[in-house]
Design a protein around this motif. Structure first.
Motif, PDB file in Angstrom:
ATOM      1  N   GLU A  20      -3.124   6.407   1.654  1.00  0.00           N
ATOM      2  CA  GLU A  20      -2.677   5.016   1.527  1.00  0.00           C
ATOM      3  C   GLU A  20      -3.250   4.159   2.643  1.00  0.00           C
ATOM      4  O   GLU A  20      -3.678   3.022   2.419  1.00  0.00           O
ATOM      5  CB  GLU A  20      -1.145   4.971   1.549  1.00  0.00           C
TER       6      GLU A  20
ATOM      7  N   TYR B 249       0.811  -1.220   0.000  1.00  0.00           N
ATOM      8  CA  TYR B 249       0.000   0.000   0.000  1.00  0.00           C
ATOM      9  C   TYR B 249       0.842   1.266   0.000  1.00  0.00           C
ATOM     10  O   TYR B 249       0.290   2.361  -0.035  1.00  0.00           O
ATOM     11  CB  TYR B 249      -0.953  -0.014   1.203  1.00  0.00           C
ATOM     12  N   ASP B 250       2.149   1.117   0.036  1.00  0.00           N
ATOM     13  CA  ASP B 250       3.036   2.280  -0.073  1.00  0.00           C
ATOM     14  C   ASP B 250       3.198   2.612  -1.552  1.00  0.00           C
ATOM     15  O   ASP B 250       4.184   2.275  -2.197  1.00  0.00           O
ATOM     16  CB  ASP B 250       4.385   1.953   0.577  1.00  0.00           C
ATOM     17  N   ARG B 251       2.228   3.317  -2.105  1.00  0.00           N
ATOM     18  CA  ARG B 251       2.148   3.509  -3.554  1.00  0.00           C
ATOM     19  C   ARG B 251       3.233   4.422  -4.100  1.00  0.00           C
ATOM     20  O   ARG B 251       3.661   4.266  -5.248  1.00  0.00           O
ATOM     21  CB  ARG B 251       0.764   4.061  -3.915  1.00  0.00           C
TER      22      ARG B 251
END
Length: 752
Positions: A326, A314-316
């Motif tokens: 996020e 989820y750390d885009r």
């Protein structure tokens, strides 16, 4: 640990979503068996009767028959409650039988047996359980509330390891009185009779520990709370009695770590009766031990790996932090509720207060440590359903083993051995994110950090310790990188350029990948090597050539999710995300991959040829016999006309990765299989070029290469002959004049 971050509306909404839309694995539990134990007269049968009938009866049978509850709509598990009478005698008999059997060497397997649901769920709770630290509630803990992890936080023996009775019971053919194949235990004592509590510590719990080897979670229930009078002791205040009672329970839970909870209840008043049985169910459905290491007082290593992997997914923007958006995406996709700014503010205060020596929040965003600290809070409050819902959503089983879906191994509809565009982007992002000093090189520490989220040994797939396991049954294995630093034009210190031909193609990679004989080196001393971006990508191309399915599975373990239909990374609807790093020059170059098979007779110099091509060993001729096909890689940069340019004189630099598999001659008994494997590779379009190497001092070697060409290669497949050991050939003297019709080949090269 307490936290004052709550939102009643969010808690209610979160509760609706619990256990829904959870990914099921092949080992999904279908049944739970709960054994009720305790001294005579403590109210075992009354507690069961009250729980089932929702009514207290003064007259109950001395022992209840087995009670089978219908499946819970949330977890689809059938729960069976087993009452007992003289249960300690049955346990002691079982322990004595196990001791006798061990003495004769006929004990059963050491692995606990699963229940009829096919899951070793009870075996998932190990001998170290809910001591009075984190993971256990003491005296009348509240039931689990919301499933929303972000939007609501309420305030808040050692010995020799022996096979457990659960495993032993499967090796005998007779019944053991209903005490076998249980998943959790409710141990009851009478609050109005102190001697029943003392017998927990001195009799029941040691017996349970010895019989089940600490593998079953135990819920301790103090019954008859309606008769409990704290001030019955003369000269002692109620507060002193309650404090002493609490301390006794804490001491009990610290000694017997498999105790998950201690609850005071009353069958007569229907007080916390449901909670007793609910906690016994939850102790099986949401095991504590895989999540938390009580010996060190923190999340277990496996739990940290799992949540760190989820964090990365989820750390885009790949900045090593989770922003509000996020974290909201994680919350919505996992628990189906949004996260609000006020909740995030409260969580930041909680995790910062609880972890004063760690950086849990940076620039208003959660670090990995902060993300882990959130779930640490839930575990400390005994809300194990929250972390388990997240873990199962992302494919983890009760032992925190990651389940790789079959669709990942199968790949997208148009799957080939090449990495998909989304996989390349993922690997590029991974490289730049973990290049800690931004020098365009992944150091050994950087590589360790990347692979720290996969199970031990946390090593790259091309490392010999892992590659033997991953690729042992495949046609070839990846070569081991050397321990010297690769060099490239992009990083100032150039490697040695070697001309391949007059075409102007030049190898500019530095020192590379020799074949390694695993039998000649100490496995424990093997290390990876620092990698440039092109070396990093080349190794992944190598893994993908050997086994595309294995490469996809490894990427999945690192957090890459691919859409099985389109080959695009599944992101959902999203806005453009600006990377938090500066790209290296090499990562912006267009590239393509060529798969090369290197064939030739024994002793034709194939390994030395690869060493020279890749240019990554100091002594290319210092080789050992290659027993199994080994795959190496190198890359070249070349200039070509830019097809997108309107001007005909514009050129662009293109990177070409050569994935070279050296194929040694098989032993006589395996030659037919080797030919079949080669034919499949060549006929399926999985090869772009065949290099036929021959010894220029041996005409038989040339004949062997021609035989390979005629029997294996089709006309449309590119091939090239390479003469080795040409320095050992005697050249024809310049003054020798030979008529054209009298010319005879003086060397094998002339013959070729």
């Amino acid at each position: 640990m307490s936290a004052a971050v709550s939102n009643p509306r969010n808690i209610q909404e979160g509760g609706k979503g619990i256990n829904k839309n959870t990914n099921a694995t092949d080992s999904k539990r279908t049944s739970i068996t709960i054994l009720v134990l305790g001294d005579e007269g403590v109210g075992k049968s009354s507690l069961i009767s009250t729980f089932v009938s929702r009514h207290f009866s003064e007259v109950v049978p001395g022992i209840m028959t087995r009670v089978r509850l219908p499946p819970d709509p949330e977890n689809s598990c059938i729960t069976t409650i087993v009452d007992s009478q003289g249960g300690d005698a049955a346990l002691m008999s079982a322990v004595a039988t196990m001791s006798m059997t061990r003495g004769t060497g006929n004990s059963g397997p050491g692995t606990p047996a699963g229940n009829s649901g096919g899951v070793g769920g009870a075996s998932g709770e190990g001998a170290s359980g809910g001591a009075a630290m984190k993971g256990s509630s003491v005296v009348g803990a509240s039931s689990t509330g919301a499933a929303d992890p972000i939007s609501g936080v309420s305030g808040g023996s050692s010995g020799e390891t022996v096979p457990s009775f659960r495993s032993f019971s499967t090796s005998v053919n007779h019944s053991m009185g209903g005490i076998e194949n249980v998943d959790s235990i409710i141990l009851i004592y009478d609050l109005d009779r102190d001697e029943t509590f003392f017998r927990l510590e001195n009799h029941w719990l040691p017996l349970i520990e010895r019989c089940y080897n600490g593998e079953l979670p135990v819920i301790v229930a103090g019954n008859k709370m309606d008769l409990f009078l704290p001030s019955s002791t003369a000269g002692v205040t109620d507060e002193q009695v309650l404090a002493r009672s609490r301390q006794q329970i804490v001491s009990l839970m610290q000694r017997f770590r498999f105790i998950r909870q201690c609850i005071k209840c009353s069958a007569k008043n229907l007080l916390r009766v449901d909670e007793v049985f609910l906690k016994a169910q939850q102790a099986v459905l949401y095991p504590f031990t895989p999540l938390y290491d009580l010996d060190v007082g923190r999340l277990s290593e496996d739990c940290q790996r799992a949540f760190t992997r989820i964090f990365r997914m989820y750390d885009r923007d790949n900045d090593g932090l989770l922003s509000h958006s996020e974290l909201d995406r994680f919350q919505h996709e996992t628990f189906h509720v949004p996260v609000y700014e006020r909740d995030l503010t409260g969580w930041k205060k909680v995790v910062t207060r609880n972890n004063p020596n760690e950086e849990v929040v940076r620039d208003g965003k959660f670090t990995v440590a902060g993300f882990l600290a959130i779930f640490d809070v839930f575990i400390s409050q005994n809300r194990l359903d929250v972390p388990w819902q997240a873990l199962r959503k992302f494919g983890y089983d009760d032992n925190l083993s990651l389940h790789v879906p079959e669709s990942v191994y199968r790949g997208p509809e148009d799957a080939s051995w090449s990495l998909t565009p989304s996989a390349r982007r993922f690997l590029t992002d991974l490289f730049h994110q973990f290049d800690s000093d931004h020098d365009g090189i992944l150091s050994l520490e950087d590589i360790d950090a990347i692979f720290s989220i996969i199970p031990e040994p946390s090593l790259p797939p091309w490392h010999p310790i892992r590659s033997r396991e991953l690729f042992g049954e495949f046609f070839s294995s990846p070569s081991m990188p050397s321990v010297e630093l690769p060099r490239s034009e992009s990083f100032g210190d150039l490697g040695i350029s070697q001309s391949l031909s007059a075409s102007g193609i030049t190898i500019v990679s530095g020192e590379s990948f020799p074949s390694v004989d695993m039998s000649s080196i100490d496995r424990a001393s093997l290390v990876s090597t620092p990698l440039s971006y092109l070396d990093w990508m080349g190794l992944w191309h190598t893994v993908s050539v050997i086994s595309p399915a294995t490469a996809r599975a490894e990427l999945f373990r690192l957090g890459h999710i691919e859409d099985g239909r389109t080959g695009k990374r599944r992101r959902g609807k999203k806005k453009s995300v600006t990377p938090s790093y500066e790209s290296t020059p090499d990562s912006t170059l267009p590239s393509r991959e060529l798969r090369v098979l290197l064939l030739g007779s024994p002793s034709s110099g194939k390994t030395a040829l690869i060493n020279s091509w890749c240019g990554r060993v100091k002594k290319p001729l210092d080789t050992r016999k290659t027993k199994k096909p080994m795959t190496s890689n190198t890359f070249v940069r070349l200039k070509r006309k830019n097809p997108k340019s309107n001007k005909g004189d514009e050129y662009e630099t293109v990177v070409v990765h050569f994935i070279i598999t050296e194929v040694p001659e098989a032993e006589a008994e395996n030659q037919a299989l080797r030919r079949k494997q080669l034919s499949e590779i060549l006929s399926n379009g999985h090869c772009d070029l065949v290099v036929l190497a021959f010894d220029s001092t041996n005409s038989a070697s040339l004949a062997y290469a021609k035989h390979l060409e005629s029997t294996l290669l089709t006309e449309d497949l590119a091939r090239v002959y390479v003469a080795t050991k040409s320095d050992q050939c005697l050249p024809r003297k310049d003054d020798e004049e030979v008529e054209e019709d009298e010319w005879q080949p003086a060397t094998v090269i002339d013959e070729a």
